[in-house]
Design an enzyme around this catalytic site. Sequence first.
Site, PDB file in Angstrom:
ATOM      1  N   GLU A 156       0.822  -1.207   0.000  1.00  0.00           N
ATOM      2  CA  GLU A 156       0.000   0.000   0.000  1.00  0.00           C
ATOM      3  C   GLU A 156       0.855   1.254   0.000  1.00  0.00           C
ATOM      4  O   GLU A 156       0.507   2.270  -0.619  1.00  0.00           O
ATOM      5  CB  GLU A 156      -0.943  -0.009   1.212  1.00  0.00           C
ATOM      6  CG  GLU A 156      -2.027  -1.073   1.153  1.00  0.00           C
ATOM      7  CD  GLU A 156      -1.540  -2.494   1.360  1.00  0.00           C
ATOM      8  OE1 GLU A 156      -0.400  -2.677   1.843  1.00  0.00           O
ATOM      9  OE2 GLU A 156      -2.288  -3.429   1.039  1.00  0.00           O
ATOM     10  N   HIS A 177     -10.472  -4.412  10.164  1.00  0.00           N
ATOM     11  CA  HIS A 177     -11.052  -4.469   8.832  1.00  0.00           C
ATOM     12  C   HIS A 177     -12.363  -3.687   8.757  1.00  0.00           C
ATOM     13  O   HIS A 177     -13.108  -3.799   7.799  1.00  0.00           O
ATOM     14  CB  HIS A 177     -11.340  -5.943   8.539  1.00  0.00           C
ATOM     15  CG  HIS A 177     -11.007  -6.388   7.159  1.00  0.00           C
ATOM     16  ND1 HIS A 177     -11.533  -5.803   6.048  1.00  0.00           N
ATOM     17  CD2 HIS A 177     -10.203  -7.379   6.703  1.00  0.00           C
ATOM     18  CE1 HIS A 177     -11.072  -6.426   4.976  1.00  0.00           C
ATOM     19  NE2 HIS A 177     -10.266  -7.379   5.342  1.00  0.00           N
TER      20      HIS A 177
HETATM   21  C1  LIG Z   1      -2.011  -4.806   4.164  1.00  0.00           C
HETATM   22  C2  LIG Z   1      -2.923  -5.659   3.406  1.00  0.00           C
HETATM   23  N1  LIG Z   1      -3.087  -5.463   2.089  1.00  0.00           N
HETATM   24  C3  LIG Z   1      -3.929  -6.237   1.387  1.00  0.00           C
HETATM   25  C4  LIG Z   1      -4.630  -7.226   1.985  1.00  0.00           C
HETATM   26  C5  LIG Z   1      -5.633  -8.055   1.199  1.00  0.00           C
HETATM   27  N2  LIG Z   1      -5.128  -9.407   1.052  1.00  0.00           N
HETATM   28  C6  LIG Z   1      -5.465 -10.362   1.929  1.00  0.00           C
HETATM   29  S1  LIG Z   1      -4.669 -11.784   1.625  1.00  0.00           S
HETATM   30  C7  LIG Z   1      -3.928 -11.147   0.268  1.00  0.00           C
HETATM   31  C8  LIG Z   1      -3.031 -11.993  -0.545  1.00  0.00           C
HETATM   32  C9  LIG Z   1      -2.004 -12.627   0.281  1.00  0.00           C
HETATM   33  O1  LIG Z   1      -1.233 -13.455  -0.504  1.00  0.00           O
HETATM   34  P1  LIG Z   1      -0.089 -14.297   0.140  1.00  0.00           P
HETATM   35  O2  LIG Z   1       0.751 -13.440   1.013  1.00  0.00           O
HETATM   36  O3  LIG Z   1       0.587 -15.015  -0.957  1.00  0.00           O
HETATM   37  O4  LIG Z   1      -0.844 -15.317   1.101  1.00  0.00           O
HETATM   38  P2  LIG Z   1      -1.861 -16.478   0.704  1.00  0.00           P
HETATM   39  O5  LIG Z   1      -3.205 -15.858   0.601  1.00  0.00           O
HETATM   40  O6  LIG Z   1      -1.421 -17.051  -0.580  1.00  0.00           O
HETATM   41  O7  LIG Z   1      -1.779 -17.440   1.823  1.00  0.00           O
HETATM   42  C10 LIG Z   1      -4.267  -9.818   0.084  1.00  0.00           C
HETATM   43  C11 LIG Z   1      -3.809  -8.972  -1.005  1.00  0.00           C
HETATM   44  C12 LIG Z   1      -4.443  -7.405   3.358  1.00  0.00           C
HETATM   45  N3  LIG Z   1      -5.084  -8.361   4.026  1.00  0.00           N
HETATM   46  N4  LIG Z   1      -3.594  -6.625   4.044  1.00  0.00           N
END
Ligand SMILES: Cc1ncc(C[n+]2csc(CCOP(=O)(O)OP(=O)(O)O)c2C)c(N)n1
Lengths: 378, 326
Positions: free
Chosen positions: B62, B131
């Site tokens: 972000e 959230h």
């Molecule tokens: C600071 C923040 N930005 C965006 C999100 C939205 N978000 C939740 S999970 C995710 C993807 C995470 O991917 P990864 O780190 O590969 O974990 P996975 O879901 O594959 O376990 C995003 C973008 C968030 N939760 N927190």
Amino acid sequence: MIPSASHPVPSGTAGSPSGPDGSPDSQVPLRVLSPDGGLEGEAPDLSPTEREALYRQMSRLRAFDNRMINLQRQGRIGFYGPATGQEATTVGSAFALEAGDWIFPALREAGALLVRGYPLRKMVAQLYGNRADDALGHQMPCHYTARELRFVSMSSCIANQLPQAVGAAWAARIRGDRTVVLGYIGDGGTSEGDFHAAMNFAGVFRTPCVILCQNNRWAISVPVEKQTAVREIARKAAAYGIPGLQVDGNDVLAVVAATRAAADRARCGGGPTFIEALTYRAGPHTTSDDPTRYRASEEAGRWPDPIPRYRAFLEASGAWDEERERGLQAELEGEIDAAIEEVEAEPAPDPASLIEGVFATPPALLRDQLEEVLRPRR
Amino acid sequence: MSMREITYRDALNEALHEEMARDPSVLVLGEEVALYEGAYKVTRGLLARFGERRVKDTPIAEEVIAGSAIGAAMGGLRPVAEMMTWNFAILAFDQIINHAAKIRYMFGGRVKLPLVIRGPQGGGKQLAAQHSQSVETWLAHCPGLKVVCPSSPADAKGLLVTAIRDDDPVMFLEHEILYNAKGNVPEGEIAVPFGQAAIVHQGSDVTIITYSLMTLKALKAAEELERDGIHAEVIDLRTLVPLDMEAVLASVRKTNRALVVQEGWPVCGMASEIAARIQEDAFDDLDAPVRRLTGKPVPMPYNRILEAQAVPQVPDIVAEVRRLAA
Ligand SMILES: Cc1ncc(C[n+]2csc(CCOP(=O)(O)OP(=O)(O)O)c2C)c(N)n1
Ligand SMILES: [Mg+2]
């Protein structure tokens, strides 16, 4: 089961960590079991009971995820995020720790909590957020917390657990105790600044921690290739003076071996290690997601399932068979059924829990607010 | 002008489509905005229509989304950065507070920053503590940021158009609960000016001043009060910076009673600010102290019952107005 084409796991073994100077060569991910479960590397030292426990916990997590997804579809819980496909990574890594070590999870580490001995019933209670929930109905589903087990709630915002994880490890160093901290991160999470700052801190202060990236290839709809321009996330460790290695994250024995070696090193003052576990998010991101919108069903259809792979290994040594499998499945079903039944019988949280835990002692403003909440409306 | 009924989500989407078509310097960036068309589908169809150069899925960072948007704005573009929720934008507050808000000032006014950061905020979807927050107070507190909180589809569209055309950084706060809300939106181009509150319900007994989702709750409360013969005037502020105090004061001078309603926490909130300004500028017109009705000063709980207790509900507004009008 075959590993996905974009995650080629070469045959051969020994995952050699790239040194702090960062060896330029491509790594060979650490692997103990072949894709069909044959022993091809050096298995970590585990008793027969421990070997079986690994299998039981992976199966337990799978069964739990499947049932909770069903509960969500039936509207009995609000939300769920499964770890399907990643059982070997979470179960194996948590298994390699000692009981007093801290765990700072990312998004999919329910398996670590199961390994720690947290009652499955309490996990169900967390998902319902009713009176049976230790967190008083305060937290979103899947944000399990277990203070007594040194398992921190995941954060709804990603990656910010890692600065805390390295801080907890730093505390262990200052206090001179043997505690090691295991901090998890997703492949997507490695794009956040907090990941880099935490890695750097760990490298500079040589904090006793293991940072484990579950590279499941996806971050919601974004494939790892669009998240980072480097092919091996493990190589990022070199920039922080931390050894980094890749491990076949669908090979539970390899995950145990890699995490154990890293945790032992940290415990003996050898500093942090970064592990990239190559795995696959077989399910949706969460129950709010529909992955058919962005990834080919053909790719998702042939994910490398870590459970049958390990089962084949156990069966080859006579440690498992069809009958035991049937027994285990029946046992898990019974355990999960009982947990759901027990939790569903519980009432909603006490309205007073609205203000509990904001402060050690609620200040006057909060007490007034509570009175207002509890007062019947005119 | 002919009207049709569309959702808040589609209204925002139309604004993005129209502004991107009108002005090639407008681009959209954020997590999951292109291929996935946004976590809340606000960016639907943009990638297909405007291509990857102008509709960018970014890595998850972000700070970089906000920072690169600031840089791009200085570099001559008009970026619209989507934050998956304002809760995650908190990770970018250095860029927003230390930079976006101050760059024009620090350059002696010689740099413009035509930048929009938009996304949902607020509770009601059982998304809990990290959230469901309302961040408008933190942003409005900081000089240099415009802060917009639309409550209706027409305002969502018209204010987003204005935000994109504005030469200052605009923090555009949508409410998560409102995306599916429907309302009449005029066909064709609309731009709703900043700093003009809307009187969404006329009344003579009490003024309810609010914004965003709470506008809908205040309207329901006003209808209910109407049945008891209490005529509440409901003012939707629409933009918090700039703030239309003229409209507020004019109404209070008529009703002599004011209630300010906000979803977020009470301490140093928008409601406190508005209450203070009413008593400074219309003290002699008041027949009763200005009241605030706000969210409870707790992190948002998950459980449905607890969550409902944590934010103002229609019966709470009704009760407050009755108390004030008594
Ligand atoms: C600071 C923040 N930005 C965006 C999100 C939205 N978000 C939740 S999970 C995710 C993807 C995470 O991917 P990864 O780190 O590969 O974990 P996975 O879901 O594959 O376990 C995003 C973008 C968030 N939760 N927190
Ligand atoms: Mg991932």
